[in-house]
Design an enzyme around this catalytic site. Structure first.
Site, PDB file in Angstrom:
ATOM      1  N   PHE A 119       8.867  -9.325  -5.300  1.00 21.16           N
ATOM      2  CA  PHE A 119       8.245  -8.278  -4.497  1.00 21.16           C
ATOM      3  C   PHE A 119       6.784  -8.141  -4.882  1.00 21.16           C
ATOM      4  CE2 PHE A 119       9.388  -4.714  -1.673  1.00 21.16           C
ATOM      5  CZ  PHE A 119      10.525  -5.236  -1.087  1.00 21.16           C
ATOM      6  N   GLN A 240      -0.233   5.294   1.029  1.00 22.05           N
ATOM      7  CA  GLN A 240      -0.016   3.858   1.156  1.00 22.05           C
ATOM      8  C   GLN A 240       0.191   3.465   2.614  1.00 22.05           C
ATOM      9  OE1 GLN A 240       3.684   1.575  -0.393  1.00 22.05           O
ATOM     10  NE2 GLN A 240       1.999   1.155  -1.783  1.00 22.05           N
ATOM     11  N   HIS A 242       1.657   0.553   4.607  1.00 24.61           N
ATOM     12  CA  HIS A 242       2.487  -0.642   4.421  1.00 24.61           C
ATOM     13  C   HIS A 242       1.889  -1.762   5.268  1.00 24.61           C
ATOM     14  CE1 HIS A 242       5.865  -3.342   4.115  1.00 24.61           C
ATOM     15  NE2 HIS A 242       6.455  -2.517   3.271  1.00 24.61           N
ATOM     16  N   LEU A 252       9.176  -0.237  10.244  1.00 28.55           N
ATOM     17  CA  LEU A 252       8.956  -0.986   9.004  1.00 28.55           C
ATOM     18  C   LEU A 252       9.597  -2.374   9.024  1.00 28.55           C
ATOM     19  CD1 LEU A 252       8.032  -0.986   5.993  1.00 28.55           C
ATOM     20  CD2 LEU A 252      10.254  -0.006   5.437  1.00 28.55           C
ATOM     21  N   GLU A 255       8.808  -5.564   2.772  1.00 30.25           N
ATOM     22  CA  GLU A 255       8.097  -6.533   1.942  1.00 30.25           C
ATOM     23  C   GLU A 255       9.054  -7.627   1.462  1.00 30.25           C
ATOM     24  OE1 GLU A 255       5.694  -5.854  -2.129  1.00 30.25           O
ATOM     25  OE2 GLU A 255       5.314  -4.425  -0.531  1.00 30.25           O
ATOM     26  N   ARG A 286       0.430  -3.719  -2.105  1.00 29.16           N
ATOM     27  CA  ARG A 286       0.369  -3.345  -0.690  1.00 29.16           C
ATOM     28  C   ARG A 286      -1.027  -2.959  -0.213  1.00 29.16           C
ATOM     29  NH1 ARG A 286       6.087  -0.009  -0.144  1.00 29.16           N
ATOM     30  NH2 ARG A 286       7.401  -1.865  -0.191  1.00 29.16           N
ATOM     31  N   HIS A 353       2.839   4.695   5.357  1.00 25.38           N
ATOM     32  CA  HIS A 353       4.193   4.476   4.851  1.00 25.38           C
ATOM     33  C   HIS A 353       4.636   5.464   3.777  1.00 25.38           C
ATOM     34  CE1 HIS A 353       7.773   2.242   3.791  1.00 25.38           C
ATOM     35  NE2 HIS A 353       7.339   1.994   2.573  1.00 25.38           N
ATOM     36  N   ARG A 398       1.436   2.662  -4.921  1.00 26.27           N
ATOM     37  CA  ARG A 398       2.798   2.385  -5.391  1.00 26.27           C
ATOM     38  C   ARG A 398       3.174   0.920  -5.176  1.00 26.27           C
ATOM     39  NH1 ARG A 398       7.532   1.741  -2.872  1.00 26.27           N
ATOM     40  NH2 ARG A 398       6.994   2.675  -0.859  1.00 26.27           N
TER      41      ARG A 398
END
Length: 597
Positions: A119, A240, A242, A252, A255, A286, A353, A398
């Site tokens: 990730f 954030q 995304h 969404l 990721e 991100r 996000h 994050r």
């Protein structure tokens, strides 16, 4: 009007991952616990989490919590508190295995261990190579987690108040939290929930933006209630975006698609992330990927007739892999983008996000405020966990899959702290003030009597457009200044909202008006905090912050290595220091450095 009263040991507002994990801790300890939730627990927004939960189990590649801590501090652009980050990374394996024992159906490796995928931003050897750290249940991890936790709560006899909306925090004359007021949607009646401990687990507020991956229920209720009750909101400038929301829809695309080998391409088919993050490429953090995508679009290399998106390509993966590891994503791509990702790439664009800021807490889940010279003085009877809280483990940005970990670790930690405080006698059942429900009733009364007022929809739309334009992926000095003036105007309009439907039973118009009150608090906190922070850090990137040896990537540690605190009263700001010291003396602090991938 007489207001009903119910009494509990603890009241939890929100039934997503953090709320359910906290509730489980309390119910299994024998505390009489109530959970208030706007939707049925398994419909909470945690259900939308796709990619996984981070833990350094080392099932697929070598890993340890020190590397996870380093990645999280670096990902936070050093704004995260290192004591809370160490606590979370050390606890990760324990809470994931615990969840597995609750019946969570994780995917498995061939030898039967929990399957882990790479990730963004997660690495081995302090940033050298990508690591497989995300424990996944295909691409429906949040869905599986919610069901496992809800079933466990049913077993523990947790009492749920489904389709109830918390309205306001109740504090006594000394500032202790003694409960909440709440509205039962079915009847339109207001009730006071009187308790020893109140835990907020209300999730994020992504609906302040026009384009968002967040559900319509994500209206910042916890942050709004806390702000109106005099609690500051911490680091609200950091949102954030995304990298991969479906272009035009905002839905969404996890990721995890890039974790499984997906590649971002521009109009000429180039894998452009190699230019922006040569080491981790598509698996950079991100904020880095979102800015790279936005730059490609702004410089004319976007795809489609309007050149306003890029492509996420997994056509090189085996169809069996897509069907096994990413079945939900294929479904979303067909439904919302009109493409089958087995055959053609998915059009994607950065979309709001996640809220990194929130109600200030420590790693124990206690809500903390500045008092008598102590920047982190605990508010008696008040706790928070999950996205609505700021521990702060995410700092300025994050890392993917750290959100589900945050829910588990701090939901459990808040629950443990309440049980400890309860058993030690630190949580007496304090008396309710005589006017406990007056503020909530006055808000309801205003909506009943308002005439010639503003449309809730129109004010909400103006708020979302203002946030999208003035506080987006890239931020500009003049736009931020203009944004502060505009959002204050919108906030004034929100005080005059009118609803045409005055009925009591299932009045969704009233609900939306009350939710807008919470969104406005979050929007003001975001815009004012963002305009004031004169540097680039993590997700907050300004055009006027130069990249120099003293200010790497525009980050000014000399002046801005501090947490923002925004107070609703007076729309004012204060600051407090970032904790750069880990929890344990034998853990080495992560030293400040330039953030590159």
């Amino acid at each position: 009007m007489t207001v009903a009263k119910r009494t509990f040991d603890a009241v939890i507002v929100g039934a997503g991952g953090a709320g359910l994990r906290a509730a489980l801790q309390l119910s299994e300890a024998g505390l009489k616990t109530a959970v208030l939730t706007k939707v049925f627990p398994t419909r909470s927004h945690t259900v939308a989490a796709q990619g996984g939960v981070a833990a350094s189990l080392g099932n697929s590649t070598e890993d340890n919590w020190h590397w996870h801590m380093y990645d999280t501090v670096k990902g936070s652009d050093w704004l995260g508190d290192q004591d809370a980050i160490e606590f979370m990374c050390r606890k990760a394996n324990e809470v994931v295995v615990e969840l597995e024992h609750y019946g969570m159906p994780f995917d498995r490796t061939d030898n039967g261990k929990i399957y882990q995928r790479p990730f963004g931003g997660h690495s081995q050897n302090y940033g050298q190579t990508p690591v497989s750290r995300s424990c996944a249940a295909a691409d429906r991890t949040g869905h599986a987690m919610l069901h496992a936790l809800y079933q466990r709560n049913v077993r523990a006899n947790t009492q749920f108040f489904v389709e109830w909306m918390a309205l306001d925090l109740v504090r006594d004359s000394e500032g202790n939290v003694v409960g909440v007021t709440a509205l039962e949607m079915e009847t339109g009646e207001v009730t006071i929930f009187h308790c020893r401990a109140t835990i907020f687990a209300t999730g994020g507020a992504g609906r302040i933006y026009h384009s968002s991956t967040n559900a319509f229920i994500n209206t910042g209720d916890g942050a709004g209630m806390a702000a109106r009750a005099g609690i500051p909101l911490e680091d609200m400038e950091f949102w954030q975006f995304h990298p991969t929301g479906v272009a035009g829809a905002g839905v969404l695309i996890t990721e995890g698609v890039r974790g499984e080998g997906g590649i971002l391409r521009n109009a000429s088919g180039e894998r452009f992330m190699e230019r922006y993050a040569p080491n981790l490429k598509d698996l950079a953090s991100r904020d880095v990927v979102s800015r790279a995508m936005t730059t490609e679009i702004n410089e004319g290399r976007g795809c489609g007739p309007d050149k306003d998106y890029v492509l996420l390509d997994i056509t090189h993966l085996a169809p069996e892999t897509i069907m096994k590891r990413l079945p939900g994503i294929r479904e979303i791509a067909i439904q919302f983008a009109g493409v089958d990702p087995i055959k053609e790439p998915i059009p994607v664009v950065p979309t709001c996000h996640y809220q990194m800021g929130g109600i200030p807490t420590n790693y124990k889940g206690q809500v903390v405020v500045p008092k008598n010279g102590d920047p982190n003085s605990a508010v008696s009877g008040f706790y928070a966990a999950g996205e609505c809280a700021c521990a702060s483990v995410h700092g300025a940005n994050r890392l993917g899959t750290n959100s589900l970990l945050d829910l588990l670790v701090f939901g459990k930690s808040a629950g443990e702290t309440v049980v400890e405080d309860f058993n030690s006698g630190a949580l007496p059942l304090r008396e309710l003030p005589a006017d406990a429900a007056d503020y909530s009733l006055s808000r309801m009364s205003r909506l009943e009597s308002q005439t010639n007022g503003e449309s809730v929809f129109d004010v909400g739309l103006e708020m979302r457009r203002t946030m999208q334009k003035h506080a987006g992926v890239f931020r500009f000095d003049d736009l931020l200044k203009e944004g502060v003036a505009k959002i204050n105007e919108v906030a004034e309009r929100a005080k005059r909202t009118e609803i045409k439907d005055k009925s009591k039973v299932w009045n969704t118009a009233r609900m939306e008006a009350l939710e807008l009150d919470n969104l406005i608090e979050v929007a003001k906190a975001t815009m004012v905090s963002a305009e004031a922070r004169k540097e680039s850090r993590g997700a907050h990137v300004r055009d006027d912050a130069p990249d120099t040896p003293e200010t790497p990537n525009g980050r000014n540690d000399k002046e801005w290595l501090k947490h923002t605190l925004w107070y609703s009263e007076g729309n004012r700001l204060d600051y407090k220091p970032v904790n750069l010291n880990p929890l344990n003396a034998d853990t080495k602090p992560i030293a400040l450095a330039k953030r590159t991938y």
